[in-house]
Write a protein that holds these residues in place. Sequence first.
Motif, PDB file in Angstrom:
ATOM      1  N   VAL A  65       0.845  -1.210   0.000  1.00 36.38           N
ATOM      2  CA  VAL A  65       0.000   0.000   0.000  1.00 36.38           C
ATOM      3  C   VAL A  65       0.876   1.254   0.000  1.00 36.38           C
ATOM      4  N   ALA A  66       2.032   1.156   0.654  1.00 39.29           N
ATOM      5  CA  ALA A  66       2.945   2.312   0.690  1.00 39.29           C
ATOM      6  C   ALA A  66       3.431   2.647  -0.720  1.00 39.29           C
ATOM      7  N   SER A  67       3.783   1.621  -1.481  1.00 38.29           N
ATOM      8  CA  SER A  67       4.341   1.924  -2.807  1.00 38.29           C
ATOM      9  C   SER A  67       3.246   2.199  -3.830  1.00 38.29           C
ATOM     10  N   ARG A  68       2.139   1.425  -3.776  1.00 40.85           N
ATOM     11  CA  ARG A  68       1.110   1.611  -4.808  1.00 40.85           C
ATOM     12  C   ARG A  68       0.263   2.859  -4.579  1.00 40.85           C
ATOM     13  N   VAL A  69       0.021   3.212  -3.304  1.00 39.19           N
ATOM     14  CA  VAL A  69      -0.903   4.321  -3.023  1.00 39.19           C
ATOM     15  C   VAL A  69      -0.167   5.596  -2.609  1.00 39.19           C
ATOM     16  N   TRP A  70       0.806   5.427  -1.722  1.00 36.28           N
ATOM     17  CA  TRP A  70       1.446   6.624  -1.152  1.00 36.28           C
ATOM     18  C   TRP A  70       2.697   7.044  -1.932  1.00 36.28           C
ATOM     19  N   GLY A  71       3.050   6.266  -2.967  1.00 34.00           N
ATOM     20  CA  GLY A  71       4.167   6.662  -3.821  1.00 34.00           C
ATOM     21  C   GLY A  71       5.537   6.466  -3.195  1.00 34.00           C
ATOM     22  N   CYS A  72       5.640   5.619  -2.169  1.00 38.51           N
ATOM     23  CA  CYS A  72       6.947   5.350  -1.547  1.00 38.51           C
ATOM     24  C   CYS A  72       7.701   4.366  -2.447  1.00 38.51           C
ATOM     25  N   SER A  73       9.027   4.510  -2.531  1.00 41.21           N
ATOM     26  CA  SER A  73       9.737   3.562  -3.403  1.00 41.21           C
ATOM     27  C   SER A  73       9.926   2.240  -2.652  1.00 41.21           C
ATOM     28  N   MET A  74       9.671   1.151  -3.355  1.00 39.55           N
ATOM     29  CA  MET A  74       9.699  -0.183  -2.726  1.00 39.55           C
ATOM     30  C   MET A  74      11.146  -0.625  -2.497  1.00 39.55           C
ATOM     31  N   ASP A  75      11.466  -0.902  -1.243  1.00 41.81           N
ATOM     32  CA  ASP A  75      12.800  -1.396  -0.910  1.00 41.81           C
ATOM     33  C   ASP A  75      12.684  -2.921  -0.709  1.00 41.81           C
ATOM     34  N   TYR A  76      13.004  -3.675  -1.763  1.00 43.37           N
ATOM     35  CA  TYR A  76      12.810  -5.131  -1.684  1.00 43.37           C
ATOM     36  C   TYR A  76      13.779  -5.775  -0.692  1.00 43.37           C
ATOM     37  N   ASN A  77      14.917  -5.132  -0.427  1.00 44.72           N
ATOM     38  CA  ASN A  77      15.856  -5.691   0.556  1.00 44.72           C
ATOM     39  C   ASN A  77      15.380  -5.451   1.985  1.00 44.72           C
ATOM     40  N   ASN A  78      14.647  -4.351   2.158  1.00 45.73           N
ATOM     41  CA  ASN A  78      14.162  -4.030   3.499  1.00 45.73           C
ATOM     42  C   ASN A  78      12.742  -3.444   3.413  1.00 45.73           C
ATOM     43  N   PRO A  79      11.741  -4.315   3.108  1.00 46.41           N
ATOM     44  CA  PRO A  79      10.369  -3.806   2.910  1.00 46.41           C
ATOM     45  C   PRO A  79       9.795  -3.128   4.156  1.00 46.41           C
ATOM     46  N   GLU A  80      10.384  -3.425   5.314  1.00 49.48           N
ATOM     47  CA  GLU A  80       9.897  -2.778   6.542  1.00 49.48           C
ATOM     48  C   GLU A  80      10.059  -1.256   6.449  1.00 49.48           C
ATOM     49  N   LEU A  81      11.140  -0.840   5.808  1.00 48.54           N
ATOM     50  CA  LEU A  81      11.362   0.608   5.645  1.00 48.54           C
ATOM     51  C   LEU A  81      10.264   1.222   4.784  1.00 48.54           C
ATOM     52  N   THR A  82       9.897   0.513   3.718  1.00 49.73           N
ATOM     53  CA  THR A  82       8.818   1.003   2.838  1.00 49.73           C
ATOM     54  C   THR A  82       7.501   1.046   3.612  1.00 49.73           C
ATOM     55  N   ALA A  83       7.233  -0.030   4.368  1.00 47.91           N
ATOM     56  CA  ALA A  83       5.988  -0.109   5.142  1.00 47.91           C
ATOM     57  C   ALA A  83       5.904   1.066   6.111  1.00 47.91           C
ATOM     58  N   LYS A  84       7.002   1.331   6.805  1.00 47.49           N
ATOM     59  CA  LYS A  84       7.015   2.439   7.783  1.00 47.49           C
ATOM     60  C   LYS A  84       6.812   3.780   7.081  1.00 47.49           C
ATOM     61  N   ALA A  85       7.417   3.931   5.906  1.00 48.68           N
ATOM     62  CA  ALA A  85       7.265   5.194   5.164  1.00 48.68           C
ATOM     63  C   ALA A  85       5.800   5.404   4.792  1.00 48.68           C
ATOM     64  N   GLY A  86       5.099   4.320   4.454  1.00 50.83           N
ATOM     65  CA  GLY A  86       3.680   4.432   4.096  1.00 50.83           C
ATOM     66  C   GLY A  86       2.835   4.863   5.294  1.00 50.83           C
ATOM     67  N   ILE A  87       3.142   4.316   6.464  1.00 51.85           N
ATOM     68  CA  ILE A  87       2.383   4.707   7.673  1.00 51.85           C
ATOM     69  C   ILE A  87       2.682   6.180   7.996  1.00 51.85           C
ATOM     70  N   GLY A  88       3.952   6.574   7.810  1.00 56.79           N
ATOM     71  CA  GLY A  88       4.327   7.984   8.019  1.00 56.79           C
ATOM     72  C   GLY A  88       3.587   8.900   7.052  1.00 56.79           C
ATOM     73  N   ALA A  89       3.437   8.444   5.809  1.00 54.31           N
ATOM     74  CA  ALA A  89       2.741   9.263   4.799  1.00 54.31           C
ATOM     75  C   ALA A  89       1.267   9.426   5.174  1.00 54.31           C
ATOM     76  N   LEU A  90       0.650   8.365   5.665  1.00 54.52           N
ATOM     77  CA  LEU A  90      -0.752   8.454   6.109  1.00 54.52           C
ATOM     78  C   LEU A  90      -0.873   9.488   7.232  1.00 54.52           C
ATOM     79  N   LYS A  91       0.048   9.403   8.200  1.00 59.04           N
ATOM     80  CA  LYS A  91       0.000  10.322   9.348  1.00 59.04           C
ATOM     81  C   LYS A  91       0.170  11.780   8.879  1.00 59.04           C
ATOM     82  N   ASN A  92       1.124  12.002   7.977  1.00 66.29           N
ATOM     83  CA  ASN A  92       1.334  13.364   7.459  1.00 66.29           C
ATOM     84  C   ASN A  92       0.099  13.857   6.708  1.00 66.29           C
ATOM     85  N   PHE A  93      -0.531  12.935   5.971  1.00 68.34           N
ATOM     86  CA  PHE A  93      -1.706  13.337   5.187  1.00 68.34           C
ATOM     87  C   PHE A  93      -2.841  13.792   6.108  1.00 68.34           C
TER      88      PHE A  93
END
Length: 391
Positions: free
Chosen positions: A307-335
């Motif tokens: 959801v972070a990459s498809r909706v919030w436009g975060c770049s997908m980090d396949y080596n560390n998807p947790e970073l992408t996931a956290k960025a998506g939650i951060g983007a929701l909070k900022n929004f």
Amino acid sequence: MDNFDFYSPTHFVFGKDRENEAGQMIKKFGGTKVLLHYGGGSAVRSGLIDRVKASIEKAGLEYIELGGVQPNPLSGLVYEGIELCRKEGIDFIMAVGGGSVIDSSKAIAAGTVYDGDFWDFYCGKEIEEALPIGTVLTIAAAGSEGSPDSVITNEDGMMKRGASGDAIRPRFSILNPALTQTLPAFQTACGVTDIIAHLYERYLTNTKEVEVTDRLIEGLMMTMIHEGPRVIENPDNYDARANIMWAGMMAHNNSCGVGRTQDWNSHQLEHELSALYNVAHGAGLAVVMPAVFTYVMKHDVMRFAQVASRVWGCSMDYNNPELTAKAGIGALKNFVKSIGMPVNFEELGAKEEDIPKLVEALCYGNGRDGSVNGFVKLDTEDCRKIYELML
Ligand code: NZQ
Ligand code: ZN
């Protein structure tokens, strides 16, 4: 995809001035004597109630009125409405307002034809029979205009609980986006947040291979992210309001939730905040969602990264998807913050010392077994830690 039934027979009447068709729609669905149910005053002040009355009269129907529904609707007015409907022989309920008015109408509709206490339905009994309901929606938010659900707060213990059944799906709902132009910016933003929450509650699933509903949800989320700020900036933007209004309906009539398990833990945690502090439901969700998602993220990191990459436009980090996931939650909070929502207990007006009380009501209220069960099963300790993340 799991097996499912989907039955959603609501007739939607969408667009400018369509509230003037309320009377003929009631007639079409067999109403002859109507309870006109509305809220605390906005629909009276705007002249909407007068227009709906005129349309009911034009259709040659009788009506009586019951106003005064407050946000986070209370059981007291429901009991009053049930008594009134029985005494007056009401055969149709016309709700004019937001989710609170519609939910109060649904409770009255089910309670009037039930031989016991309507609260039974809010303790788990399915609603199988109810008076028919129509709605004129004035705020895009709860999705009650197309849902089989109702949420009521019982004044005895201030417990907020939901009831369900296809019998309380509205027979028709009139959606005129122009009616939402009088909303204060805060209420508009609460609505946008609630709609996004209804999408997340379905997105967080343990069912695999549900691409069609994933993609529907993602499209609706992206619509909300695009249109939300546009209506906050310009409340008179009819087209943005129209997109939000239809998205709000689609987010919650369950077309996006069929064939998959759903979450709803964020709503459960929020309902305790609404019950204790009478906060607006959307504002509560703005505080609750990032905390819940942060806590349960490890259960399925890839779902949050997706959801972070498809909706919030975060770049997908396949080596560390947790970073992408956290960025998506951060983007929701900022929004949600950017559209004027609170993001912590203090901004919401909630208190740290009440956390034990919130956890107790959440996990044991209404005969629960010490946990809430959605995307992840949460026990009292989990719920305490999640509320603490909101401080
Ligand atoms: O009472 P009035 O004066 O009308 O003021 C309302 C109220 O103060 C105001 N408002 C509504 N339309 C307006 C307007 N003010 C100016 N112009 C307009 N056009 O907005 C305030 C909030 O109204 P409310 O009906 O409470 O909002 P909402 O639609 O967000 O409903 C919230 C309730 O729905 C429940 C929530 O828990 C909460 O109790 N939910 C119901 C669901 C369902 N039945 O399917 C699902 C949801 O998740 C949600 O839990
Ligand atoms: Zn909601």
